[in-house]
Design a protein around this motif. Sequence first.
Motif, mmCIF file in Angstrom:
data_model
loop_
_atom_site.group_PDB
_atom_site.id
_atom_site.type_symbol
_atom_site.label_atom_id
_atom_site.label_comp_id
_atom_site.label_asym_id
_atom_site.label_seq_id
_atom_site.Cartn_x
_atom_site.Cartn_y
_atom_site.Cartn_z
ATOM 1 N N LEU A 269 -30.367 35.842 24.700
ATOM 2 C CA LEU A 269 -28.907 35.843 24.594
ATOM 3 C C LEU A 269 -28.301 34.518 25.034
ATOM 4 O O LEU A 269 -27.253 34.098 24.538
ATOM 5 N N LEU A 270 -28.948 33.851 25.980
ATOM 6 C CA LEU A 270 -28.399 32.621 26.551
ATOM 7 C C LEU A 270 -28.643 31.395 25.687
ATOM 8 O O LEU A 270 -28.007 30.362 25.879
ATOM 9 N N ILE A 271 -29.573 31.489 24.741
ATOM 10 C CA ILE A 271 -29.973 30.304 23.960
ATOM 11 C C ILE A 271 -29.043 30.091 22.779
ATOM 12 O O ILE A 271 -28.905 30.960 21.906
ATOM 13 N N ASP A 272 -28.396 28.953 22.770
ATOM 14 C CA ASP A 272 -27.514 28.551 21.678
ATOM 15 C C ASP A 272 -28.234 27.498 20.841
ATOM 16 O O ASP A 272 -28.298 26.324 21.200
ATOM 17 N N ARG A 273 -28.799 27.919 19.733
ATOM 18 C CA ARG A 273 -29.605 27.012 18.907
ATOM 19 C C ARG A 273 -28.793 25.845 18.346
ATOM 20 O O ARG A 273 -29.280 24.723 18.244
ATOM 21 N N LYS A 274 -27.560 26.131 17.942
ATOM 22 C CA LYS A 274 -26.735 25.079 17.357
ATOM 23 C C LYS A 274 -26.412 23.994 18.381
ATOM 24 O O LYS A 274 -26.414 22.795 18.062
ATOM 25 N N GLU A 275 -26.147 24.396 19.618
ATOM 26 C CA GLU A 275 -25.913 23.411 20.670
ATOM 27 C C GLU A 275 -27.187 22.622 20.960
ATOM 28 O O GLU A 275 -27.151 21.414 21.197
ATOM 29 N N MET A 276 -28.333 23.305 20.911
ATOM 30 C CA MET A 276 -29.613 22.648 21.145
ATOM 31 C C MET A 276 -29.886 21.597 20.065
ATOM 32 O O MET A 276 -30.350 20.485 20.355
ATOM 33 N N ILE A 277 -29.588 21.927 18.825
ATOM 34 C CA ILE A 277 -29.794 20.972 17.728
ATOM 35 C C ILE A 277 -28.861 19.775 17.880
ATOM 36 O O ILE A 277 -29.260 18.628 17.663
ATOM 37 N N LYS A 278 -27.627 20.035 18.273
ATOM 38 C CA LYS A 278 -26.659 18.964 18.448
ATOM 39 C C LYS A 278 -27.058 18.018 19.576
ATOM 40 O O LYS A 278 -27.035 16.785 19.410
ATOM 41 N N ASP A 279 -27.453 18.560 20.725
ATOM 42 C CA ASP A 279 -27.735 17.733 21.902
ATOM 43 C C ASP A 279 -29.154 17.179 21.919
ATOM 44 O O ASP A 279 -29.365 16.007 22.228
ATOM 45 N N ALA A 280 -30.144 18.033 21.600
ATOM 46 C CA ALA A 280 -31.542 17.614 21.711
ATOM 47 C C ALA A 280 -32.035 16.887 20.467
ATOM 48 O O ALA A 280 -32.802 15.926 20.560
ATOM 49 N N LEU A 281 -31.591 17.350 19.298
ATOM 50 C CA LEU A 281 -32.094 16.790 18.042
ATOM 51 C C LEU A 281 -31.116 15.818 17.395
ATOM 52 O O LEU A 281 -31.402 15.282 16.323
ATOM 53 N N LYS A 282 -29.967 15.610 18.017
ATOM 54 C CA LYS A 282 -28.925 14.726 17.458
ATOM 55 C C LYS A 282 -28.531 15.165 16.054
ATOM 56 O O LYS A 282 -28.279 14.342 15.161
ATOM 57 N N GLY A 283 -28.507 16.478 15.864
ATOM 58 C CA GLY A 283 -28.127 17.036 14.576
ATOM 59 C C GLY A 283 -29.218 17.040 13.534
ATOM 60 O O GLY A 283 -29.003 17.493 12.404
ATOM 61 N N ASN A 284 -30.415 16.578 13.888
ATOM 62 C CA ASN A 284 -31.498 16.411 12.922
ATOM 63 C C ASN A 284 -32.410 17.641 12.886
ATOM 64 O O ASN A 284 -33.560 17.597 13.281
ATOM 65 N N THR B 184 -44.277 19.511 26.741
ATOM 66 C CA THR B 184 -45.057 18.284 26.578
ATOM 67 C C THR B 184 -44.309 17.091 27.164
ATOM 68 O O THR B 184 -43.096 17.148 27.395
ATOM 69 N N CYS B 185 -45.036 16.006 27.378
ATOM 70 C CA CYS B 185 -44.462 14.803 27.981
ATOM 71 C C CYS B 185 -43.364 14.229 27.085
ATOM 72 O O CYS B 185 -43.422 14.337 25.854
ATOM 73 N N ALA B 186 -42.394 13.589 27.726
ATOM 74 C CA ALA B 186 -41.229 13.075 27.010
ATOM 75 C C ALA B 186 -41.606 12.054 25.944
ATOM 76 O O ALA B 186 -40.944 11.940 24.914
ATOM 77 N N GLY B 187 -42.680 11.294 26.163
ATOM 78 C CA GLY B 187 -43.086 10.290 25.191
ATOM 79 C C GLY B 187 -43.665 10.881 23.923
ATOM 80 O O GLY B 187 -43.724 10.216 22.890
ATOM 81 N N TYR B 188 -44.097 12.142 23.971
ATOM 82 C CA TYR B 188 -44.730 12.780 22.813
ATOM 83 C C TYR B 188 -43.673 13.345 21.863
ATOM 84 O O TYR B 188 -43.638 13.023 20.681
ATOM 85 N N LYS B 189 -42.820 14.193 22.356
ATOM 86 C CA LYS B 189 -41.705 14.757 21.586
ATOM 87 C C LYS B 189 -40.489 14.728 22.507
ATOM 88 O O LYS B 189 -40.189 15.722 23.182
ATOM 89 N N PRO B 190 -39.769 13.617 22.572
ATOM 90 C CA PRO B 190 -38.714 13.470 23.577
ATOM 91 C C PRO B 190 -37.636 14.536 23.514
ATOM 92 O O PRO B 190 -37.053 14.891 24.543
ATOM 93 N N TYR B 191 -37.369 15.068 22.331
ATOM 94 C CA TYR B 191 -36.324 16.078 22.213
ATOM 95 C C TYR B 191 -36.679 17.376 22.923
ATOM 96 O O TYR B 191 -35.796 18.152 23.307
ATOM 97 N N ARG B 192 -37.986 17.643 23.127
ATOM 98 C CA ARG B 192 -38.380 18.865 23.817
ATOM 99 C C ARG B 192 -37.945 18.840 25.281
ATOM 100 O O ARG B 192 -37.622 19.888 25.858
#
Length: 567
Positions: free
Chosen positions: A322-337, A405-413
């Motif tokens: 319930l707490l996970i907002d996927r659209k916000e996650m895409i906007k902030d973590a994936l830069k909309g990508n 995983t480490c930030a250098g591998y998939k930084p958006y994670r």
Amino acid sequence: MNRAIFFCGTLRGVLIGVLFCLTAVPGFAAEHPPERSLNMRIGVLNPPSSLNYFSATDIWSRKILGFFQMPLFVRDPVDGKRAPWLAADAPEIGHDPYTVTVTLRDARWNDGSPVTAGDLAFTVKVIQEFRVPAYEERWRVVRKIEVLDAKTIRFTLSEPSSEFLERALFTGFVQKKEWQPVVDSSRGSDNPLAELLHFQPKKTASNGPFYLYQYKKPYFIVLNKTPGFFAAHLKMAGPHPGPHMDSLIFDFHPTAEKALSELKRGEIDFFWGDVPLDDLEPLKKNPKISIFTTQRKGYDYLAFNLQHPPFNDPAFRRAVALLIDRKEMIKDALKGNGVPAYSVIPPSDKAWLNPRMPVFGEGLSRRDRVKEAKEVLARAGYAWSKEAWVLPNGNQLKKIELLTTCAGYKPYRMTASLLIKKWLAGIGIAVDVRMRPLGTVIQRLTGRSYDLALLGWGHLPDDPGYLSTFFGSQQAGPGGRNYTGFKNRTFDDLADRAMRETNFEKRRKLVFKMQEIIAQEAPSISLYSIHIIEAANTGRFSGWVERPGGIGNLWSFLSLQPRSRPK
């Protein structure tokens, strides 16, 4: 370090230059190169770990071998349906006993010898005899193999199997003449399987559009066009098959930045890898470079370890969902990508994706998400006491570890993990985010020594048979790939029925129900599917085929044509 990289790059260039000068000398190689050489240079970050068909399971080994060993069937590039490739027609299915008969087209290996049903039968028998891990489950239902003639093979199965029709028959195979001595030698060793898997071939026979011409470790691989490729004149619903290039040259680079630098200078034509988001704008300014954005055949997910409370409680997992907002996650973590993922089937797989998935919290504000999550916990017997949650068993909820995983591998994670930490903190649940190398994360998931984990599937098969692997009870023990330890009899029954169902529509209904169970029980929560961003020099070549999984696909390499032929 920079000098070392410069030296390696220079040496690689010299070696390739020498190679193509020497190929102009009569008698240098058994195969004569074309008089006018049209070459595409491709930048990649990793060389293949092995050219051994039976042990090459890493992505780059499979990509290179994918040019050499053609399957019986492929997915049509337009509608995604099964299409004959090395097979001359659709499989002929008998029902008493259950048999599948396949007839091969006229095709040849690059040494000129014919591709036969005996080659296919040999490959399957080796897999079954040695119990080759990467392939055994695909062919496990085969009880008998008959080579009816040079082009016809019949498989007798223990039961109807959609996995056989939609997975096994989409697998390439090896040349018996080349591998028979290796198999015989391995069979006589103390550990036949290890001997077979450890063998490192210097060449490999090809019935595909290209064959291995030169491999200079660790600098480059050269593939030359296979004369008389069987599919060159096939009429497909999509692009006209070639190949139209004489050679593919794979350059290995230490970093994406180094490869992209060579792409900008015109030294390579395609970077076969994800373009870092920070490098997009400079590439867009180059008029010869085109950016391609396609959907990934996978997604990232949040996994719960169901072996321990409170993660074994569906109510707790639903509260987190319930707490996970996927659209916000895409906007902030994936830069909309990217796009949201609501199912355990990736968003790109329209054939199997259930379009009516239940989604916890969709459309709710952050305040309403928090309110509803607390209510879910309260109804399940959780209580708030002294600034901490008390579980239904009376124990206080301790700080949770979120592994990624480490930030250098998939930084958006890392950013996505920090968002989950913030959202859980909003209802009083403390989380520590721990970054570890990918191998360590997999090891801990396999050993069930984790609380939460944010990981992903990068390239899932077209067939949904993997659902029983990821969530079936038979894979829930230590070492299995059901990392959450999820067990559900209804799901297992649906999975068994889906594996035996060969009618597409009936099977799809079963797969839809399997997705609904996972969504309701939430052993893992699908989060997002990040786009694949690739860059290619379209000033030299045209004809890239955009498909889920990226433009680096078989159809592209068969369709690409030069904008002008070399003189």
